[in-house]
Design an enzyme around this catalytic site. Structure first.
Site, PDB file in Angstrom:
ATOM      1  N   GLY A 109       0.987  -1.198   0.330  1.00 53.38           N
ATOM      2  CA  GLY A 109       0.042   0.141  -0.165  1.00 53.38           C
ATOM      3  C   GLY A 109       0.822   1.207   0.059  1.00 53.38           C
ATOM      4  O   GLY A 109       1.824   1.313   0.712  1.00 53.38           O
ATOM      5  N   GLN A 110       0.605   2.228  -0.915  1.00 58.09           N
ATOM      6  CA  GLN A 110       1.641   3.253  -1.051  1.00 58.09           C
ATOM      7  C   GLN A 110       1.463   4.437  -0.193  1.00 58.09           C
ATOM      8  O   GLN A 110       0.884   5.171  -0.185  1.00 58.09           O
ATOM      9  CB  GLN A 110       1.362   3.799  -2.544  1.00 58.09           C
ATOM     10  CG  GLN A 110       1.521   2.635  -3.362  1.00 58.09           C
ATOM     11  CD  GLN A 110       3.125   2.621  -3.908  1.00 58.09           C
ATOM     12  OE1 GLN A 110       3.911   3.540  -3.575  1.00 58.09           O
ATOM     13  NE2 GLN A 110       3.380   1.471  -4.486  1.00 58.09           N
ATOM     14  N   GLY A 111       2.236   4.180   0.912  1.00 54.50           N
ATOM     15  CA  GLY A 111       2.311   5.282   2.016  1.00 54.50           C
ATOM     16  C   GLY A 111       1.306   5.528   2.798  1.00 54.50           C
ATOM     17  O   GLY A 111       1.430   6.223   3.852  1.00 54.50           O
TER      18      GLY A 111
END
Ligand code: GDP
Ligand code: MG
Lengths: 195, 596
Positions: A74-76
């Protein structure tokens, strides 16, 4: 004889009320759940609580030691949700899929972020690396992984890398033995000034 | 010299020895083996003609070639598609070569489809009929008649016949005494749309476009043609395609031609319509899935609406090679990645340069999307056969555009505000409003009540079923995190509230705990919170105990499903809770119950 019991023996004899917390981190699919399962099944199982938050986290407690596993995916977005565990953790297990060569750069990036984190940077937290999936044909050796991740640059924390196969449990024991010894050492040195 | 190394991407691979030359339309990434590890399937495009060995079809797992086989010719497109809903959902690969499409399952070719023949001129048919019947008699004349036809308009059989020497002709005609006159066009591009449900891994239809301007929509379950259409009403040679939607609901197909036209074909149309005429044919073109605008790379980077209105355009500093959309929904941006001939790769959000980096040589093909287990990967293939894989960093943040001195092209401005005239309709409406004031007022009131009722219903719904941990209200951006510790029957429920706005302090918040009193005893039902400052989480503990019966058993009607505690975050004077969340409580250890 596994995680919990070993920790009990070594750590908990005289520190019954203090919680030892170990973080298990790594990219998704690296084998964290499998590792946790390996330990859970052999032990007399305690409960698992699944928190209500929308990201991949597993948690189990065993005789005063809490294990929390996180996916670095999951991006950030969910970053700050697990970072608060850094402050209190006593040891880190960093699981790497040795067969996913393409993502070794991502592992390296995550490791750098971890080592630079304000709650980790100056603390002497032992880190155990599992070069997992050593049974895969295209797996990189633990030596290659250590070199690829620049592990020798870590100078203020004890670290160790072990090849493992979470499906059979191979290598897990050795790693855990090392980590428990390190945590004990860190606890003792921390307590000295008080005494 | 400005900084040409981006910090947003991790270099997963830079393989100069890959020896792969291809174009964007011949790269397709899919979950080929149905294990969530996305692989690159690509057809080689030989740049040096004539190449002795046949071009290859290869599958890459990361940087390793895991499948490599010869293709029957140079491909024009590689697509991956899902046939049906059967599990496991295994995609098939379609590769177009000349007039045919080769279908692969498990990377084994299992079907070859050839597009229908073009029309055969009656004159040609007549000549062949005579040739076969009359034999020798009139060869000379008949073949001369054939020669009067346009070479490119005749069947391959006639083309062959003309090119033979006189002595060979008789033999050839005898061999073809039942002539199959076919005239096949070449497939120039292909793409996919969904068949029905527009979701990843749902069944697809294949869209095939030929050099002769025919569009075929194919149901790949039985290789039947569902729909046939023409690219446009005039003569044009299609080149690029991009589409969206589903065959059963609605779809749009955008086609760009070598003559510089951009045409749109919608559902049920038999012929596309030209919406844009470019000075120079597009090098790349893409219908963006997000806002359905069309991005075209020609001499400059341009964006058009579906109706063909230019929305913006941006001059490029060097010859452009290729582009691909880079949607980043988690960052709230959608970018276009453009490769220039000098090896510079740039990312734009509309007209703003957001990021750029230099690669060793010219990029010929690119892809952005899933690869391996990563979601956001940029794959670049260069003219020298280098394969580069760049993974977007988890912490990448594109909120600050790069500062450049690039001059922004003037927008086609039509800033005239259209003020309506006092038209006849307007006057009539005013009169109506005067006459029917009471009725209009009543309708308004009843609609207002209806709306209030609807709002109340939704609120109740949120209270009952809601389990969001983020506050949807932009005014009060807060986040709730719940953790439950303990073995039971006594638990410690820890709620962490965090203010995720940058500057705003949130005040007058309270936590309300709602649990079935027959199941749980909670030490506090509600807590009023101190003001919540951005970045500093507020932690509140609640002691929760299960109401154990006198026989040391769980409450009789307690089940796994109803072992929940509702947490509401409310703000003073707000009727609707900011967050309504459900905490699933763990089951207590039964041994522990026994020991009480
Ligand atoms: N061959 C092999 N597979 C493994 C090993 N450890 C885990 N796996 C597999 O890798 C996949 C991901 O493991 P999982 O524990 O779910 O990873 P997590 O996302 O880190 O929790 C599963 O299919 C496991 O069976 C290992 O040592 N060898
Ligand atoms: Mg897992």
């Amino acid at each position: 004889m596994v995680f919990g019991k070993m920790f009990m023996k070594i750590l908990n004899k005289d520190r019954r009320n203090k919680q030892i917390s170990i973080l298990i981190i790594g990219l998704n699919n690296s084998g964290k759940s499998t590792i946790i399962n390996y330990f859970k099944n052999k032990d007399d199982r305690k409960f698992v609580s699944v928190p209500t938050i929308g990201f991949n986290v597993e948690h189990f407690e065993n005789q005063g030691i809490s294990f929390t596993a996180f996916d670095y995916s999951g991006q950030g977005r969910y970053r700050n949700l697990w970072e608060h565990h850094f402050k209190t953790c006593n040891g880190i297990v960093f699981v790497i899929d040795s067969s996913d060569r393409m993502r070794l750069v991502v592992v390296k990036d995550e490791l750098e972020l971890l080592l630079q984190h304000r709650d980790i940077k100056r603390r002497r937290v032992p880190i155990l690396f599992f070069a997992n999936k050593m049974d895969c044909i295209d797996a990189l050796s633990s030596v290659k992984i250590a070199a690829g991740l620049n592990l020798e640059k870590i100078d203020n924390k004890p670290w160790q890398i072990c090849s493992s196969n979470a499906l059979t449990g191979e290598g897990l024991q050795n790693g855990v033995q090392w980590l428990t010894a390190q945590i004990r050492e860190c606890q003792q040195t921390k307590e000295l000034p008080h005494e | 010299m400005e900084e040409k190394k981006s910090t947003h991407w991790l270099d997963a691979l830079s393989d100069g020895s890959a020896g792969l030359t291809t174009i964007s339309s011949c790269m397709s990434v899919c979950d080929l083996q149905c294990n969530n590890y996305y692989k690159l399937v690509t057809a080689e495009i030989p740049l040096k003609i004539p190449e002795k060995r046949p071009p290859r079809l290869r599958v890459y797992k990361g940087n390793q070639v895991i499948n490599d086989q010869a293709l029957p010719g140079i491909a024009s497109s590689v697509q991956s598609l899902y046939i049906d809903e059967n599990e496991p959902k295994m995609p098939i690969i379609a590769v177009s070569v000349g007039p045919s499409i080769f279908f692969y399952r498990n990377m084994k070719a299992y079907f070859k489809y050839t597009i229908p023949s073009l029309m055969i001129e009656p004159l040609e048919q007549e000549i062949w009929r005579k040739l076969v019947v009359e034999r020798q008699v009139n060869y000379e004349k008949l073949i001369n008649d054939l020669k009067t036809m346009n070479f490119s308009q005749m069947s391959s059989l006639s083309q062959k016949l003309i090119s033979l020497s006189e002595s060979e002709r008789e033999e050839f005609i005898r061999e073809n005494s039942e002539p199959k006159l076919t005239r096949l066009s070449t497939i120039v591009c292909m793409t996919t749309i969904y068949k029905n449900i527009e979701e990843e891994k749902e069944p697809n239809c294949l869209i095939i476009v030929t050099e002769a301007s025919d569009i075929f929509i194919m149901d790949i379950q039985n290789f039947g043609i569902l729909h046939t259409a023409r690219v446009c009403s005039f003569k044009a040679t299609p080149d690029l395609i991009s589409a969206s939607g589903s065959y059963q609901n609605d779809y749009k197909i955008i086609i760009s031609t070598r003559e510089g036209s951009i045409c749109i074909l919608r559902k049920n149309w038999l012929e596309g319509r030209e919406i844009v005429k470019l000075e120079r044919a597009a090098t790349s073109m893409s219908l963006l899935q997000i806002d359905q605008t069309i991005v075209v790379l020609s001499k400059s980077l341009m964006c058009y609406s579906k109706k063909g209105k230019m929305l913006w355009s941006l001059n490029m500093n060097d010859t452009v090679m290729c582009m691909c959309p880079v949607p980043l929904p988690h960052l709230g941006v959608s970018m276009i990645c453009v490769a220039l001939k000098n090896g510079l790769v740039q990312l734009y959000s509309q007209k703003n340069l957001i990021d750029q980096f230099q690669v060793g040589d010219t990029v010929l093909a690119m892809y952005f999307g899933k690869l391996g287990l990563e979601e956001q990967v940029l794959v670049l293939v260069t003219i020298n056969g280098n394969l580069l894989i760049k993974i977007l960093k988890r912490t990448a943040d594109f909120s600050n555009p790069m500062v450049t001195d690039k001059k922004v092209e003037d927008e086609p401005s039509d800033m005239k505000i259209a003020i309506p005239k006092k038209s006849k309709i307007f006057v009539e409406q005013t009169v109506r409003e005067k006459e029917n004031a009471i009725a209009i007022h009543n309708i308004f009131q009843s609609e207002l009540w209806r709306m209030r009722l609807e709002a109340a219903k939704v609120t109740v719904d949120i209270l009952r079923t809601g389990d969001s941990t983020f506050s949807g209200d932009l005014q009060t951006p807060i986040k709730l995190l719940a953790q439950c510790d303990g073995l039971g029957p006594d638990f410690l429920l820890t709620l962490t509230l965090e203010n995720i706005s940058a500057t705003k302090i949130v005040t007058n918040l309270s936590i309300i705990i709602h649990a079935n009193p027959n199941h749980y005893k909670v030490d506090k039902q509600s807590v009023d919170l101190t003001p919540l400052v951005p970045g500093i989480p507020l932690i509140t503990d609640f002691n929760v105990s299960i109401q154990i019966t006198s026989e040391n058993l769980l409450p009789p009607d307690m089940t796994l499903e109803n072992s929940i505690i509702r947490v509401l975050i409310v703000k003073e004077k707000f009727a609707k809770p900011l967050i309504a969340s459900t905490v699933v409580m763990p089951q207590p250890e039964l041994q522990m119950l026994g020991t009480i």
